[in-house]
Design a protein around this motif. Structure first.
Motif, PDB file in Angstrom:
ATOM      1  N   GLY A   8       0.839  -1.199   0.000  1.00 55.34           N
ATOM      2  CA  GLY A   8       0.000   0.000   0.000  1.00 55.34           C
ATOM      3  C   GLY A   8       0.870   1.243   0.000  1.00 55.34           C
ATOM      4  N   SER A   9       0.352   2.308   0.603  1.00 54.76           N
ATOM      5  CA  SER A   9       1.104   3.559   0.656  1.00 54.76           C
ATOM      6  C   SER A   9       2.261   3.433   1.638  1.00 54.76           C
ATOM      7  CB  SER A   9       0.180   4.701   1.088  1.00 54.76           C
ATOM      8  OG  SER A   9      -0.195   4.518   2.443  1.00 54.76           O
ATOM      9  N   ARG A  10       3.132   4.416   1.615  1.00 58.15           N
ATOM     10  CA  ARG A  10       4.304   4.400   2.491  1.00 58.15           C
ATOM     11  C   ARG A  10       3.891   4.387   3.968  1.00 58.15           C
ATOM     12  NH1 ARG A  10       9.866   6.379   1.848  1.00 58.15           N
ATOM     13  NH2 ARG A  10      10.697   6.633   3.947  1.00 58.15           N
ATOM     14  N   SER A  11       2.941   5.212   4.340  1.00 57.38           N
ATOM     15  CA  SER A  11       2.523   5.282   5.740  1.00 57.38           C
ATOM     16  C   SER A  11       1.861   3.977   6.196  1.00 57.38           C
ATOM     17  CB  SER A  11       1.581   6.468   5.959  1.00 57.38           C
ATOM     18  OG  SER A  11       0.427   6.331   5.161  1.00 57.38           O
ATOM     19  N   GLU A  12       1.066   3.367   5.313  1.00 56.06           N
ATOM     20  CA  GLU A  12       0.449   2.078   5.654  1.00 56.06           C
ATOM     21  C   GLU A  12       1.519   1.003   5.856  1.00 56.06           C
ATOM     22  OE1 GLU A  12      -3.766   2.401   3.179  1.00 56.06           O
ATOM     23  OE2 GLU A  12      -1.989   1.588   2.185  1.00 56.06           O
ATOM     24  N   ALA A  13       2.504   0.990   4.974  1.00 61.53           N
ATOM     25  CA  ALA A  13       3.568  -0.008   5.067  1.00 61.53           C
ATOM     26  C   ALA A  13       4.409   0.199   6.324  1.00 61.53           C
ATOM     27  CB  ALA A  13       4.453   0.045   3.824  1.00 61.53           C
ATOM     28  N   GLU A  14       4.704   1.457   6.659  1.00 62.27           N
ATOM     29  CA  GLU A  14       5.489   1.726   7.866  1.00 62.27           C
ATOM     30  C   GLU A  14       4.752   1.278   9.117  1.00 62.27           C
ATOM     31  OE1 GLU A  14       6.320   5.912   7.553  1.00 62.27           O
ATOM     32  OE2 GLU A  14       8.200   5.566   6.467  1.00 62.27           O
ATOM     33  N   SER A  15       3.470   1.582   9.209  1.00 58.04           N
ATOM     34  CA  SER A  15       2.704   1.171  10.393  1.00 58.04           C
ATOM     35  C   SER A  15       2.565  -0.355  10.455  1.00 58.04           C
ATOM     36  CB  SER A  15       1.340   1.847  10.427  1.00 58.04           C
ATOM     37  OG  SER A  15       0.541   1.420   9.360  1.00 58.04           O
ATOM     38  N   LEU A  16       2.409  -1.001   9.299  1.00 65.61           N
ATOM     39  CA  LEU A  16       2.322  -2.457   9.246  1.00 65.61           C
ATOM     40  C   LEU A  16       3.631  -3.088   9.712  1.00 65.61           C
ATOM     41  CD1 LEU A  16       0.566  -4.892   8.418  1.00 65.61           C
ATOM     42  CD2 LEU A  16       1.594  -4.719   6.158  1.00 65.61           C
ATOM     43  N   LYS A  17       4.750  -2.529   9.269  1.00 70.01           N
ATOM     44  CA  LYS A  17       6.068  -3.045   9.657  1.00 70.01           C
ATOM     45  C   LYS A  17       6.262  -2.922  11.168  1.00 70.01           C
ATOM     46  CE  LYS A  17      11.000  -2.331   9.019  1.00 70.01           C
ATOM     47  NZ  LYS A  17      12.015  -1.450   8.498  1.00 70.01           N
ATOM     48  N   ILE A  18       5.905  -1.779  11.734  1.00 71.44           N
ATOM     49  CA  ILE A  18       6.049  -1.574  13.180  1.00 71.44           C
ATOM     50  C   ILE A  18       5.148  -2.536  13.948  1.00 71.44           C
ATOM     51  CG2 ILE A  18       5.590   0.074  15.046  1.00 71.44           C
ATOM     52  CD1 ILE A  18       6.534   2.282  13.056  1.00 71.44           C
ATOM     53  N   LYS A  19       3.934  -2.700  13.472  1.00 72.39           N
ATOM     54  CA  LYS A  19       2.998  -3.633  14.118  1.00 72.39           C
ATOM     55  C   LYS A  19       3.554  -5.061  14.082  1.00 72.39           C
ATOM     56  CE  LYS A  19      -1.731  -5.369  13.841  1.00 72.39           C
ATOM     57  NZ  LYS A  19      -2.960  -5.392  13.048  1.00 72.39           N
ATOM     58  N   PHE A  20       4.126  -5.443  12.937  1.00 72.93           N
ATOM     59  CA  PHE A  20       4.704  -6.783  12.817  1.00 72.93           C
ATOM     60  C   PHE A  20       5.879  -6.959  13.772  1.00 72.93           C
ATOM     61  CE2 PHE A  20       7.767  -9.800  11.192  1.00 72.93           C
ATOM     62  CZ  PHE A  20       6.974 -10.924  11.048  1.00 72.93           C
ATOM     63  N   GLN A  21       6.783  -5.977  13.805  1.00 79.90           N
ATOM     64  CA  GLN A  21       7.969  -6.078  14.656  1.00 79.90           C
ATOM     65  C   GLN A  21       7.588  -6.148  16.132  1.00 79.90           C
ATOM     66  OE1 GLN A  21      10.092  -2.688  13.084  1.00 79.90           O
ATOM     67  NE2 GLN A  21      11.461  -3.999  11.903  1.00 79.90           N
ATOM     68  N   ASN A  22       6.504  -5.486  16.519  1.00 77.70           N
ATOM     69  CA  ASN A  22       6.052  -5.564  17.906  1.00 77.70           C
ATOM     70  C   ASN A  22       5.414  -6.916  18.220  1.00 77.70           C
ATOM     71  OD1 ASN A  22       6.928  -2.976  18.485  1.00 77.70           O
ATOM     72  ND2 ASN A  22       4.963  -2.043  17.961  1.00 77.70           N
ATOM     73  N   THR A  23       4.861  -7.556  17.209  1.00 81.01           N
ATOM     74  CA  THR A  23       4.192  -8.838  17.410  1.00 81.01           C
ATOM     75  C   THR A  23       5.155 -10.023  17.285  1.00 81.01           C
ATOM     76  OG1 THR A  23       2.211  -7.866  16.428  1.00 81.01           O
ATOM     77  CG2 THR A  23       2.216 -10.247  16.685  1.00 81.01           C
ATOM     78  N   PHE A  24       5.995  -9.995  16.253  1.00 84.22           N
ATOM     79  CA  PHE A  24       6.922 -11.090  15.976  1.00 84.22           C
ATOM     80  C   PHE A  24       8.343 -10.536  15.899  1.00 84.22           C
ATOM     81  CE2 PHE A  24       2.939 -12.352  13.880  1.00 84.22           C
ATOM     82  CZ  PHE A  24       2.713 -13.567  14.493  1.00 84.22           C
ATOM     83  N   ALA A  25       9.108 -10.717  16.940  1.00 79.59           N
ATOM     84  CA  ALA A  25      10.480 -10.215  16.942  1.00 79.59           C
ATOM     85  C   ALA A  25      11.474 -11.206  16.335  1.00 79.59           C
ATOM     86  CB  ALA A  25      10.905  -9.867  18.369  1.00 79.59           C
ATOM     87  N   GLU A  26      11.052 -12.452  16.146  1.00 75.23           N
ATOM     88  CA  GLU A  26      12.002 -13.472  15.688  1.00 75.23           C
ATOM     89  C   GLU A  26      12.328 -13.409  14.197  1.00 75.23           C
ATOM     90  OE1 GLU A  26       8.025 -15.817  16.173  1.00 75.23           O
ATOM     91  OE2 GLU A  26       9.011 -14.167  17.151  1.00 75.23           O
TER      92      GLU A  26
END
Length: 126
Positions: A60-78
């Motif tokens: 998606g857009s840059r802001s959507e991708a950034e928030s998705l990446k942060i959400k993923f990193q907070n959920t799955f750190a491995e």
């Protein structure tokens, strides 16, 4: 006939006595390796010479991708996550899986939180 019966117990006793004194050889192996070999192996890991699989969460857009990446990193750190731009979208990619099976196992876990996730094999850079 009696001589055969006498020889068997005597040979058995001799065998038992001598076998208790037998032991295996022991030794120590030391490996001397040039430091450049270790550096070369680390470099080889970084070079994209093997087939890797990744999981794409969404695009998606840059802001959507950034928030998705942060959400993923907070959920799955491995698993490492990266944001990639491919015209016209930003995509969030996860992991460097060496086999498809490894990627599919991770996908089962990731799909619980990110339903649009899918496994793919990125194009090799020449």
């Amino acid at each position: 006939m009696k001589l055969i019966f006498l020889k068997s117990p005597i040979s058995l006793i001799l065998l038992v006595v001598f076998s208790t004194h037998l032991s295996a050889q022991e030794g120590v192996v030391t490996i001397e390796q040039d430091n450049d070999i270790t550096k070369l192996l680390e470099y080889k890991k970084d070079v994209k010479t093997v087939d890797l699989y990744k999981i794409q969460l969404d695009f998606g857009s840059r802001s959507e991708a950034e928030s998705l990446k942060i959400k993923f990193q907070n959920t799955f750190a491995e698993w490492p996550a990266e944001m990639v731009y491919e015209t016209p979208n930003y995509k969030v990619w996860v992991g460097n899986f060496s086999t498809r099976l490894e990627a599919d196992i991770a996908l089962l876990e990731i799909k619980k939180k990110f339903s649009k996730a899918m496994v793919f094999e990125p194009k090799k850079e020449d």
